[in-house]
Design an enzyme around this catalytic site. Structure first.
Site, PDB file in Angstrom:
ATOM      1  N   ARG A  35      -1.834  25.904  -2.829  1.00 33.16           N
ATOM      2  CA  ARG A  35      -2.735  24.739  -2.775  1.00 33.16           C
ATOM      3  C   ARG A  35      -3.567  24.762  -1.494  1.00 33.16           C
ATOM      4  NH1 ARG A  35      -0.958  19.903  -1.234  1.00 33.16           N
ATOM      5  NH2 ARG A  35       1.075  20.197  -2.185  1.00 33.16           N
ATOM      6  N   TYR A  50     -25.243  15.649 -14.457  1.00 35.81           N
ATOM      7  CA  TYR A  50     -24.165  15.951 -15.396  1.00 35.81           C
ATOM      8  C   TYR A  50     -23.377  14.654 -15.621  1.00 35.81           C
ATOM      9  CZ  TYR A  50     -19.914  17.973 -17.244  1.00 35.81           C
ATOM     10  OH  TYR A  50     -18.836  18.260 -18.034  1.00 35.81           O
ATOM     11  N   ASP A  96     -25.787  19.949  -6.951  1.00 36.41           N
ATOM     12  CA  ASP A  96     -25.152  20.674  -8.044  1.00 36.41           C
ATOM     13  C   ASP A  96     -26.149  21.757  -8.478  1.00 36.41           C
ATOM     14  OD1 ASP A  96     -24.268  21.581 -10.523  1.00 36.41           O
ATOM     15  OD2 ASP A  96     -23.492  19.620 -11.136  1.00 36.41           O
ATOM     16  N   LYS A 146     -19.539  27.808 -15.744  1.00 34.78           N
ATOM     17  CA  LYS A 146     -20.776  28.142 -16.448  1.00 34.78           C
ATOM     18  C   LYS A 146     -21.262  29.541 -16.059  1.00 34.78           C
ATOM     19  CE  LYS A 146     -20.011  23.965 -17.735  1.00 34.78           C
ATOM     20  NZ  LYS A 146     -20.603  22.782 -17.136  1.00 34.78           N
TER      21      LYS A 146
HETATM   22  C1  LIG Z   1     -20.208  21.574 -16.652  1.00 36.45           C
HETATM   23  C2  LIG Z   1     -20.928  20.974 -15.514  1.00 36.45           C
HETATM   24  C3  LIG Z   1     -20.239  20.261 -14.528  1.00 36.45           C
HETATM   25  C4  LIG Z   1     -18.745  20.021 -14.602  1.00 36.45           C
HETATM   26  O1  LIG Z   1     -18.041  21.203 -14.402  1.00 36.45           O
HETATM   27  P1  LIG Z   1     -16.563  21.459 -15.010  1.00 36.45           P
HETATM   28  O2  LIG Z   1     -16.299  22.860 -14.580  1.00 36.45           O
HETATM   29  O3  LIG Z   1     -16.652  21.261 -16.478  1.00 36.45           O
HETATM   30  O4  LIG Z   1     -15.681  20.455 -14.350  1.00 36.45           O
HETATM   31  C5  LIG Z   1     -20.958  19.769 -13.466  1.00 36.45           C
HETATM   32  N1  LIG Z   1     -22.293  19.941 -13.378  1.00 36.45           N
HETATM   33  C6  LIG Z   1     -22.989  20.607 -14.307  1.00 36.45           C
HETATM   34  C7  LIG Z   1     -24.460  20.756 -14.165  1.00 36.45           C
HETATM   35  C8  LIG Z   1     -22.330  21.145 -15.404  1.00 36.45           C
HETATM   36  O5  LIG Z   1     -23.029  21.794 -16.347  1.00 36.45           O
END
Ligand SMILES: *Cc1c(COP(=O)(O)O)cnc(C)c1O
Length: 394
Positions: free
Chosen positions: A62, A115, A187, A212
């Site tokens: 962790r 998101y 993000d 992603k």
């Molecule tokens: C999928 C996504 C998230 C969340 O990510 P997880 O790995 O599903 O927790 C955050 N921001 C964007 C732009 C995303 O496409």
């Protein structure tokens, strides 16, 4: 239109993606997986050091893990960041970072488009802890200026945003934040560091859903936050409490994905642009949202701050939700599935996917129509994808 010249950047990143972790990998050519929860000390003294040294990677997983460290070093290099912290999901990265940086009485600026999980964090969770939040129109820098208060501590960004591919002027917001002693967190999932390097544009912290593009094969859930060591260390400390740890196995898959990120993104960009042009020219398509098209209202900004325009696009057909669902049902290649950024094309109707998180009235204010379709363009052959879209539109 010609794409901006990304050769230099891509060559550089392609090499970094493969070699950045060399020093921490030892002489193993492929990264070893440290499938262990804990590490033994050889003396009382060493144990004390392991337990107290920040980000020790051989104490308890962790706290850190050598496999995760290799992944972190690689992502930090790609983003041009001092440090990175991998987490168990993208939301784990975003929520840990935000909850580390703000306290009761602080003000946070976010965007109307994020998101869904980030929108919920900003709109529903933070106010419960006495944090004041303003959500602004990301396309208008004056809306950020108007929202700034003395207590503004953090500005949360997403560009291009999900699912309308709207952009935020990153240089301008970064400067505004610095002038007002606020931090910025973006993000960068849709763009990836191959298309956009926010730290070079003056943003403090970059987060990703590594589920992603970074992972790229739809086989893991992972996240990362990257930035100055001092800030990342602070977020790491909070992550010990919040516990969104990435498993070393998934970290290894993420690192494998990162090796090919630059070359994959180049192809995602190319095919998405071709599909965006095809859709834009089709009589049944009302609008295409893709920053690489001249018709995108922020195309100039896209060319200024991005070096490629991603594999994500959204569009509307004539008709509404019913016609969109019929079209999606006729497609043979893209899977009808949430998520994005994998080798396979994926398609969804965001209004159907987000119905839990966003009310119908909110959809209207933020401009997501019931018939909007979001396509994550995969690595399939461009002509095959276009013929599939063509037959489903016929
Ligand atoms: C999928 C996504 C998230 C969340 O990510 P997880 O790995 O599903 O927790 C955050 N921001 C964007 C732009 C995303 O496409």
């Amino acid at each position: 239109m010609t794409l901006p010249n990304t050769d230099d950047l891509n060559e550089d990143l392609s090499t970094q993606a493969i070699h950045a972790d060399k020093d921490v990998r030892g002489n193993a050519v492929a990264p070893p997986i440290y499938a262990t929860a804990n590490f033994a000390a050889t003396s009382e003294e060493e144990f004390g050091e392991m337990a107290t040294q920040p980000r020790h990677e051989r104490f308890y997983t962790r706290y850190g893990n050598p496999t995760n460290r290799q992944t972190e070093v690689t992502i930090a290099a790609l983003e041009g960041a001092e440090s990175a912290l991998v987490t168990g999901s993208g939301m784990g990265a975003i929520s840990t970072a935000v909850l580390t940086l703000v306290s009761q009485g602080d003000h946070v600026i976010g965007q109307q488009h994020h998101y869904g999980g980030t929108t919920s964090l900003l709109r529903d969770v933070l106010p419960r802890f006495g944090v004041d939040v303003t959500l602004v129109d990301q396309t208008d820098i004056s809306s950020f200026e108007r929202a700034i208060k003395k207590s503004t501590r953090l500005i949360v960004l997403e560009s291009p945003s999900n699912p309308l591919l709207r952009l935020t002027d990153l240089r301008a917001v970064g400067q505004l934040a610095r002038e007002n002693n606020a931090l910025t967190l973006i993000d960068n999932t849709f763009a990836t560091p191959c298309n956009q390097r926010p730290i070079e544009l003056g943003i403090d912290l970059v987060a990703h859903s590594a589920t992603k593009y970074m992972g790229g094969h739809s086989d893991i859930i992972a996240g990362v936050v990257a930035g100055p060591t001092k800030l990342v260390e602070k977020i790491w400390k909070a992550s010990l409490i919040f516990g969104a740890v990435l498993s070393p196995f998934d970290s290894w898959l993420l690192l494998r994905g990162l090796r090919t990120l630059p070359i994959r993104v180049e192809r995602h960009n190319q095919t998405a642009l071709a599909i965006a042009r095809f859709l834009e020219a089709h009589p049944r398509v009302r609008v295409v949202n893709y920053p690489g098209l001249e018709s995108h209202p922020q195309h100039d900004l896209a060319r200024e701050q991005m070096t490629g325009f991603t594999g994500m696009l959204s569009f509307e057909l004539d008709g509404g939700a019913k016609e969109a669902d019929q079209f999606i049902g006729k497609l043979k290649l893209p899977s009808h599935a949430a998520s994005l950024g994998g080798v396979e094309s994926l398609i969804v109707r965001p209004a159907a996917m987000l119905a839990q998180q966003i009310s119908e009235a909110e959809f209207q204010t933020i401009g997501i129509t019931p018939g909007l379709i979001r396509l994550s363009v995969g690595l399939e052959n461009e002509r095959d994808l276009i013929s599939d879209l063509e037959q489903a539109l016929a």
